[in-house]
Design a protein around this motif. Structure first.
Motif, short mmCIF file in Angstrom:
data_model
loop_
_atom_site.label_atom_id
_atom_site.label_comp_id
_atom_site.label_asym_id
_atom_site.label_seq_id
_atom_site.Cartn_x
_atom_site.Cartn_y
_atom_site.Cartn_z
N TYR A 22 1.32 -8.52 -8.99
CA TYR A 22 0.54 -8.38 -7.76
C TYR A 22 1.05 -7.20 -6.95
CZ TYR A 22 -1.40 -9.07 -3.17
OH TYR A 22 -2.04 -8.85 -1.97
N ASN A 23 2.37 -7.06 -6.84
CA ASN A 23 2.94 -5.95 -6.08
C ASN A 23 2.63 -4.60 -6.72
OD1 ASN A 23 4.25 -6.96 -3.71
ND2 ASN A 23 5.77 -7.93 -4.99
N ILE A 24 2.58 -4.56 -8.05
CA ILE A 24 2.21 -3.32 -8.73
C ILE A 24 0.77 -2.94 -8.36
CG2 ILE A 24 1.70 -2.27 -10.97
CD1 ILE A 24 4.04 -3.88 -12.13
N ALA A 25 -0.13 -3.91 -8.44
CA ALA A 25 -1.54 -3.65 -8.11
C ALA A 25 -1.70 -3.29 -6.64
CB ALA A 25 -2.38 -4.89 -8.45
N GLU A 26 -1.04 -4.07 -5.78
CA GLU A 26 -1.14 -3.83 -4.34
C GLU A 26 -0.57 -2.46 -3.99
OE1 GLU A 26 -0.22 -6.83 -0.90
OE2 GLU A 26 1.66 -5.78 -1.39
N GLY A 27 0.55 -2.11 -4.61
CA GLY A 27 1.16 -0.81 -4.33
C GLY A 27 0.26 0.34 -4.74
N GLY A 28 -0.34 0.23 -5.93
CA GLY A 28 -1.22 1.30 -6.41
C GLY A 28 -2.44 1.49 -5.52
N VAL A 29 -3.08 0.38 -5.17
CA VAL A 29 -4.28 0.44 -4.32
C VAL A 29 -3.92 0.97 -2.93
CG1 VAL A 29 -6.07 -0.93 -3.17
CG2 VAL A 29 -5.48 -1.38 -5.56
N SER A 30 -2.82 0.48 -2.36
CA SER A 30 -2.42 0.88 -1.01
C SER A 30 -2.05 2.36 -0.93
CB SER A 30 -1.24 0.03 -0.54
OG SER A 30 -1.59 -1.34 -0.48
N VAL A 31 -1.27 2.82 -1.90
CA VAL A 31 -0.88 4.23 -1.92
C VAL A 31 -2.11 5.12 -2.11
CG1 VAL A 31 0.33 6.00 -3.26
CG2 VAL A 31 1.50 3.88 -2.67
N GLY A 32 -3.02 4.70 -2.99
CA GLY A 32 -4.23 5.48 -3.23
C GLY A 32 -5.09 5.62 -1.99
#
Length: 213
Positions: A22-32
């Protein structure tokens, strides 16, 4: 009884893996979206999520270790993961704080903070669900370490509320410093998380824990 304990540890491991992915997905979306919309609070929130992945891997390893021997002390892998996590949080703290200060003085305005609202809301719900089940399993196993992990996950909820406040504040007022102040608050939590990671690596009790393993 042993079968029930094995099932509980299996679910504890599943929860740890869910947290990681979840943190990987959240991190990618948030940074993008943070880069695209020039939203420093959302960008910082995403970087924080990536750092949490390192911590999550350590927790997953801890659960596997405890499944074999609940009384075993943290091994070299866990301590090293904690040190790397702490160092990364400190770097994130200075980077976010510096960027936020520059943005305040240059009167920087993000294009929108809409996605910050959405991501923060999803994160709050997800983290509370994870906390609920981590506490439930931690109590069933009588594991202070798992309960401590659940308690520390609350920091993610506080970060999400900081992002939500900053994002809503900007959307309602158009005042750019809402985004910057949100980034400073996230930087403050990152500093706290970094300090606690180093304390746990040394085997010292942490504020977010009742009993560090």
């Amino acid at each position: 009884m042993e079968k029930e304990v094995a099932v509980l540890y299996k679910w504890a491991s599943v929860l740890a893996l869910i947290t990681i992915f979840y943190n990987i997905a959240e991190g990618g979306v948030s940074v993008g979206f943070g880069l695209g919309d020039e939203t420093v609070s959302l960008f910082g929130f995403g970087l924080d999520s990536f750092v949490e992945v390192i911590s999550g891997v350590g927790i997953w390893h801890m659960v596997r270790r405890q499944r074999k021997n609940p009384a075993a002390v943290p091994d070299i892998f866990e301590r090293q993961a904690l040190r790397i996590t702490g160092f990364a949080f400190y770097l994130l703290t200075f980077g976010l704080a510096g960027t936020a200060i520059v943005n305040i003085f240059t009167h920087h305005h993000p294009e929108t903070t809409f996605w910050g609202i959405i991501i923060a809301a999803v994160s709050i719900v997800t983290m509370w669900i994870l906390i609920h089940y981590k506490v439930k399993i931690g109590k069933a196993l009588r594991s202070p370490a798992i309960l401590a992990d659940a308690n520390c996950t609350k920091t993610c909820v506080y970060l999400s509320f900081a992002l939500l406040f900053a994002s809503i504040g900007y959307e309602l007022t158009g005042i750019g410093w809402f985004d910057s102040i949100g980034a400073v608050v996230i930087a403050g939590f990152s500093w706290k998380e970094g300090r606690e990671s180093f304390l746990k690596a040394k085997g010292i009790g942490c504020k977010c824990q009742t009993n560090c393993p």
